[in-house]
Design a protein around this motif. Structure first.
Motif, short mmCIF file in Angstrom:
data_model
loop_
_atom_site.label_atom_id
_atom_site.label_comp_id
_atom_site.label_asym_id
_atom_site.label_seq_id
_atom_site.Cartn_x
_atom_site.Cartn_y
_atom_site.Cartn_z
N THR A 137 0.83 -1.21 0.00
CA THR A 137 0.00 0.00 0.00
C THR A 137 0.86 1.25 0.00
O THR A 137 0.61 2.20 -0.76
N LEU A 138 1.88 1.26 0.85
CA LEU A 138 2.76 2.44 0.92
C LEU A 138 3.53 2.62 -0.38
O LEU A 138 3.67 3.74 -0.88
N ALA A 139 4.02 1.52 -0.96
CA ALA A 139 4.77 1.60 -2.21
C ALA A 139 3.91 2.18 -3.32
O ALA A 139 4.35 3.04 -4.09
N ARG A 140 2.68 1.72 -3.41
CA ARG A 140 1.77 2.24 -4.44
C ARG A 140 1.46 3.71 -4.21
O ARG A 140 1.38 4.50 -5.15
N LYS A 141 1.29 4.08 -2.95
CA LYS A 141 0.98 5.48 -2.62
C LYS A 141 2.13 6.39 -3.05
O LYS A 141 1.91 7.46 -3.64
N LEU A 142 3.35 6.00 -2.77
CA LEU A 142 4.51 6.81 -3.15
C LEU A 142 4.70 6.82 -4.67
O LEU A 142 5.02 7.86 -5.25
N ARG A 143 4.48 5.68 -5.31
CA ARG A 143 4.66 5.62 -6.75
C ARG A 143 3.63 6.50 -7.48
O ARG A 143 3.96 7.15 -8.48
N ASN A 144 2.41 6.54 -6.94
CA ASN A 144 1.34 7.32 -7.57
C ASN A 144 1.32 8.78 -7.13
O ASN A 144 0.52 9.57 -7.63
N GLY A 145 2.18 9.12 -6.16
CA GLY A 145 2.19 10.50 -5.67
C GLY A 145 0.91 10.88 -4.95
O GLY A 145 0.47 12.04 -5.03
N SER A 146 0.31 9.92 -4.25
CA SER A 146 -0.97 10.15 -3.56
C SER A 146 -0.75 10.86 -2.23
O SER A 146 -0.76 10.25 -1.15
N GLN A 147 -0.57 12.17 -2.31
CA GLN A 147 -0.30 12.96 -1.11
C GLN A 147 -1.56 13.17 -0.27
O GLN A 147 -2.68 13.15 -0.79
N SER A 148 -1.35 13.41 1.00
CA SER A 148 -2.43 13.82 1.89
C SER A 148 -2.53 15.33 1.87
O SER A 148 -1.53 16.02 2.09
N PRO A 149 -3.71 15.88 1.57
CA PRO A 149 -3.84 17.34 1.52
C PRO A 149 -3.68 17.98 2.89
O PRO A 149 -3.94 17.34 3.92
N VAL A 150 -3.27 19.22 2.88
CA VAL A 150 -3.15 20.01 4.10
C VAL A 150 -4.30 21.01 4.12
O VAL A 150 -4.53 21.72 3.13
N ASN A 151 -5.02 21.07 5.22
CA ASN A 151 -6.09 22.05 5.37
C ASN A 151 -5.54 23.31 6.04
O ASN A 151 -5.14 23.27 7.20
N LEU A 152 -5.51 24.37 5.26
CA LEU A 152 -5.09 25.67 5.79
C LEU A 152 -6.33 26.38 6.32
O LEU A 152 -7.16 26.85 5.54
N VAL A 153 -6.48 26.40 7.63
CA VAL A 153 -7.67 26.99 8.26
C VAL A 153 -7.34 28.41 8.69
O VAL A 153 -6.52 28.63 9.57
#
Length: 340
Positions: free
Chosen positions: A93-109
Motif C-alpha cells: 500500500t505504501l509503495a503504491r501510494k509513493l509511486r502514484n504521488g498520492s499525497q495527503s492534503p493540508v487544510n489551511l484553516v
C-alpha cells in the motif's frame, strides 16, 4: 521422488505465503492511528526516504519495503510531499501510494489574523515552505501585481476559510488558492454595492476589518459600518480605536489613551491623525462583516461607544453632546471595574 516433489511444493507454498504476508500484511511499527512521511523537495530519493523510514521506525521491515519499491519502480517516480501511513498498512500500500504521488492534503484553516507575519507564520507551521518565503512573497510588489495587489493591500486577499493544498505548495500557489476565494466572493453584485459606497473592494475589506475589531455582534455590524461611512462622507477622521491598537502593535489595550494616539502619530494606521481609510486591513474580517459594510444601515450616526454592561453592544449618537454622555457612562463603568 513424489515425496521430494511434494515437500518442495510445500516449501514453495510456505515461502510464497510468507512473502505474501510480508508484502500485503500489516507492516507498520507504531501505535498511533496514523503517521505522516514527509519527503522534502530536493530529497525525493531512495537514500533519503529509506533513511527517514529507518530512523523513524515507521515500518517493521524497511529492507523488504526497499526491495518491493525497487521492483515497482517507486524510486523513479517518487515526488516530494506529505504521505499518510495508516496503522496496519502494508508495504504494498505504501509503495503504491509513493509511486502514484498520492499525497495527503493540508487544510489551511484561516480565522482571524492581523498581520502579514501572522499569516506567514501560519503557512510556515503547515507547509514545507517556511514563513520567511511567504513573507518575502507578500512583501514583493512584483509578485503581487499579477493579483492587482500591493504590499499594503495584500492581506485583502486573505479570507477566513479552509483551503485544501498540498504540503509542498510554494507561496505563489498558496496565494493563488486564496485569490480564487477572493475572486469568488467579489461577485458583480458585491462590486456594484462597493461602487455605490464610493469604495473599491479592497477599501471595503479594510473598513470591514475595522468593523470586525469593533464588535462581535453581527446584528449591529451594519450600524457600526454606517458610522464610519458617514464620517468618510463628511470628511471626518475615522477615529477608530482598533487602528491605534494596530499601530501600537498591542490589541490587548483596553482603553486607548492620548499617549497611544500621540506615540503613533506618524503611522498611516493612526486614524485619529490621518483622514480616510488606513492603507491596509487591520485583521481578516469574516465574509459576514464584509457584507455588513456592503449593506450598511442608513443612519445619521457619527459616534458610538460600548455600553456600560459588558454585553458587547454599543450606544450610538449623531452629535457630540449625546456621545459625550454615552462615553462618560462607559468610562465610569470601566473605572468602577478598575480597568485602566
Amino acid at each position: 521422488m513424489k515425496k521430494i516433489l511434494g515437500y518442495s511444493l510445500l516449501i514453495l507454498l510456505v515461502v510464497a505465503l510468507f512473502f505474501a504476508w510480508r508484502v500485503a500484511g500489516s507492516a507498520t511499527n507504531f501505535s498511533e492511528s496514523r503517521k505522516f512521511l514527509y519527503i522534502h523537495t530536493g530529497a525525493a530519493s531512495e537514500k533519503a526516504v529509506m533513511q527517514t523510514l529507518q530512523d523513524s521506525g515507521f515500518l517493521k521491515h524497511p529492507g523488504m519495503f526497499n526491495w518491493l519499491a525497487s521492483k515497482l519502480k517507486v524510486w523513479e517516480r517518487l515526488r516530494p510531499g506529505k504521505y499518510e501511513i495508516e496503522k496496519g498498512a502494508s508495504i504494498l500500500t505504501l509503495a503504491r501510494k509513493l509511486r502514484n504521488g498520492s499525497q495527503s492534503p493540508v487544510n489551511l484553516v484561516i480565522t482571524k489574523l492581523r498581520t502579514r507575519n501572522d499569516f506567514a507564520g501560519l503557512v510556515g507551521r503547515k507547509f514545507e515552505s517556511d514563513s520567511t518565503a511567504m513573507l518575502h512573497f507578500m512583501q514583493s510588489n512584483d509578485s503581487l501585481k499579477k493579483f492587482n495587489l500591493d504590499t499594503n493591500t495584500v492581506m485583502t486577499a486573505v479570507f477566513p476559510n479552509t483551503y485544501s493544498l498540498l504540503w509542498n505548495s510554494e507561496p505563489q500557489k498558496i496565494f493563488r488558492k486564496l485569490n480564487e476565494q477572493r475572486t469568488k466572493f467579489w461577485t458583480d453584485e458585491r462590486k456594484q454595492k462597493a461602487k455605490q459606497l464610493g469604495l473599491t473592494p479592497e477599501q471595503v475589506y479594510v473598513l470591514a476589518s475595522i468593523v470586525e475589531e469593533e464588535t462581535l455582534r453581527n446584528d449591529e455590524k451594519p450600524t457600526v459600518a454606517s458610522v464610519y461611512l458617514n464620517r468618510l462622507n463628511r470628511g471626518m477622521n475615522l477615529g477608530a480605536d482598533p487602528t491605534i491598537k494596530f499601530a501600537v502593535g498591542d490589541f490587548s489595550i483596553k482603553r486607548v489613551l492620548f499617549g497611544h494616539i500621540n506615540s503613533t502619530a506618524s503611522s498611516p494606521y493612526n486614524t485619529y491623525k490621518n483622514k480616510g481609510l488606513p492603507p491596509g486591513p487591520i485583521c481578516t474580517p469574516s465574509e459576514t462583516t464584509i457584507d455588513a459594510v456592503l449593506n450598511a444601515a442608513k443612519t445619521d450616526y457619527l459616534f458610538f461607544c460600548a455600553k456600560p454592561n459588558g454585553n458587547g453592544y454599543h450606544a450610538f449618537a449623531s452629535n457630540d453632546i449625546e456621545h459625550a454622555k454615552n462615553a462618560k457612562a462607559y468610562q465610569q463603568w470601566l473605572d468602577s471595574l478598575n480597568i485602566k
